[in-house]
Enzyme design. Structure first.
Site, PDB file in Angstrom:
ATOM      1  N   GLU A  39       1.372  -0.822  -0.089  1.00 46.00           N
ATOM      2  CA  GLU A  39       0.432   0.258  -0.371  1.00 46.00           C
ATOM      3  C   GLU A  39       0.662   0.830   0.054  1.00 46.00           C
ATOM      4  O   GLU A  39       2.387   1.177   0.705  1.00 46.00           O
ATOM      5  CB  GLU A  39      -1.323   0.114   0.672  1.00 46.00           C
ATOM      6  CG  GLU A  39      -2.131  -0.672   1.025  1.00 46.00           C
ATOM      7  CD  GLU A  39      -3.057   0.154   0.165  1.00 46.00           C
ATOM      8  OE1 GLU A  39      -2.629   1.362  -0.425  1.00 46.00           O
ATOM      9  OE2 GLU A  39      -4.526  -0.510   0.724  1.00 46.00           O
TER      10      GLU A  39
ATOM     11  N   ARG B 233      -7.489   0.263  14.410  1.00 42.11           N
ATOM     12  CA  ARG B 233      -6.092   0.763  13.959  1.00 42.11           C
ATOM     13  C   ARG B 233      -6.429   2.204  12.783  1.00 42.11           C
ATOM     14  O   ARG B 233      -6.994   2.135  11.873  1.00 42.11           O
ATOM     15  CB  ARG B 233      -5.368  -0.463  13.248  1.00 42.11           C
ATOM     16  CG  ARG B 233      -5.561  -0.621  11.808  1.00 42.11           C
ATOM     17  CD  ARG B 233      -5.125  -1.690  11.612  1.00 42.11           C
ATOM     18  NE  ARG B 233      -5.582  -2.839   9.975  1.00 42.11           N
ATOM     19  CZ  ARG B 233      -5.506  -1.754   8.450  1.00 42.11           C
ATOM     20  NH1 ARG B 233      -4.205  -0.576   8.789  1.00 42.11           N
ATOM     21  NH2 ARG B 233      -5.901  -2.701   7.761  1.00 42.11           N
TER      22      ARG B 233
ATOM     23  N   ASN C 295     -10.591   4.547   2.586  1.00 44.67           N
ATOM     24  CA  ASN C 295      -9.422   4.443   1.850  1.00 44.67           C
ATOM     25  C   ASN C 295      -8.910   6.462   0.475  1.00 44.67           C
ATOM     26  O   ASN C 295     -10.407   6.962   1.153  1.00 44.67           O
ATOM     27  CB  ASN C 295      -9.592   3.604   0.867  1.00 44.67           C
ATOM     28  CG  ASN C 295      -8.879   2.297   1.252  1.00 44.67           C
ATOM     29  OD1 ASN C 295      -6.797   2.913   1.414  1.00 44.67           O
ATOM     30  ND2 ASN C 295      -9.182   1.051   1.145  1.00 44.67           N
TER      31      ASN C 295
ATOM     32  N   ASP D 107      -9.545   0.993  -3.847  1.00 44.41           N
ATOM     33  CA  ASP D 107      -8.931   1.485  -2.650  1.00 44.41           C
ATOM     34  C   ASP D 107      -7.731   2.840  -2.598  1.00 44.41           C
ATOM     35  O   ASP D 107      -8.971   3.588  -2.798  1.00 44.41           O
ATOM     36  CB  ASP D 107      -7.863  -0.002  -2.686  1.00 44.41           C
ATOM     37  CG  ASP D 107      -6.955  -0.075  -1.856  1.00 44.41           C
ATOM     38  OD1 ASP D 107      -6.825   0.619  -1.216  1.00 44.41           O
ATOM     39  OD2 ASP D 107      -6.745  -1.577  -1.652  1.00 44.41           O
TER      40      ASP D 107
END
Length: 286
Positions: free
Chosen positions: A14, A97, A148, A193
């Site tokens: 990522e 997270r 995202n 994404d």
């Protein structure tokens, strides 16, 4: 069109960022708790093992120092000493997270938190680490499951973001957060994404499970589609000396029979598109 730029087996690659000063491309393997990098025309892959999963990060004005969003905290990481200095703990609720993040055009770090459990719940939020104060504020945007696509128009006046679970990319006026609206809806089986914005103000989005990267016009219509050999593309960036090389991270997590493209850093040359330098975290205290 795409080839393998770096033959790695990232579980969840990522956040690719190009540093034009060092001519390095950085990215994270979130599930591998690692930062990776390579220099153009250099086959050597650099790797930094981290104490937690690295959801996202940003370049800074200080050479060799990155701002990192680890799973539970934000801080500065010295690439040479490999020392992490915590700035603030994650503002997310229990069980979340830090995930996607990017600097706005003023040098503040905008990031999302997400559910860290097996069944993803809509308990994540968008936040901003302000460079001047090093304090975090929660942004007036809806809660999300998987944040995202955080990126900004060239003039900084529009923020793009999404919840991958919804299949839509949103945008709003920035920094007022007014005029929140749907930018586009993805077509087919892929989920939106990571994204980046090019010098013309078009948005590039990698589709998780869609085997493609889509370039959207500023009005949200599709400009072009680039098929990818990787099933789970995660985030694109336009990099290289002229910002005309399209790199895209990918993932093999959850795939029963991944190919060598799944988890690799992918690359395609674009002769007619160019990117923008990444905005750097503008804090004076590091």
């Amino acid at each position: 069109m795409f080839s393998i730029a770096v033959d790695v087996r990232n579980r969840l690659g990522e956040c690719p960022l190009w540093c034009e000063r060092t001519r390095r491309l950085y990215w994270t393997d979130i599930e591998g708790s690692a930062l990776l990098a390579f220099e153009e025309d250099n086959d050597v892959v650099m790797r930094w093992s981290l104490p937690e999963r690295l959801g996202s990060f940003a370049l800074t004005e200080k050479p060799g120092v990155l701002l990192m969003g680890l799973a539970s905290r934000l801080g500065f990481y010295d690439l040479n000493t490999r020392i992490f200095t915590e700035v603030v703990s994650s503002p997310g609720t229990a069980g979340t997270r830090i995930g996607d993040g990017r600097c706005d055009r003023s040098g503040n770090f905008v990031f999302g938190t997400m559910d860290d459990g097996d069944s993803v719940q809509t308990i994540g939020q968008f936040h901003r680490l302000n460079a001047a104060s090093l304090e975090v504020e929660t942004l007036p945007l809806p809660e999300v499951a998987i944040p995202n696509s955080i990126c900004f128009s060239p003039d900084g006046g529009t923020m793009y973001y999404c919840d991958s679970m919804q299949g839509r990319i949103f945008c709003c006026d920035y920094p007022s957060f007014e005029n929140q609206r749907v930018f586009t809806e993805t077509e087919g089986k892929g989920a939106p994404d990571g994204s980046c914005v090019d010098s013309q103000g078009y948005l590039w989005n990698a589709e998780w499970g869609g085997s493609r990267i889509v370039r959207y016009c500023p009005d949200g219509t599709i400009d072009c589609i680039l098929p990818s050999p990787g099933i789970q593309t995660t985030c694109p960036t336009l990099a290289g000396e002229a910002f005309t090389t399209l790199y895209c991270t990918s993932a093999n997590v959850g795939l029963s029979a991944p190919s060598r493209h799944d988890g690799a850093l992918l690359k395609a040359e674009t002769t007619v598109f160019s990117g923008l330098p990444e905005s750097r975290f503008a804090a004076h205290r590091m």
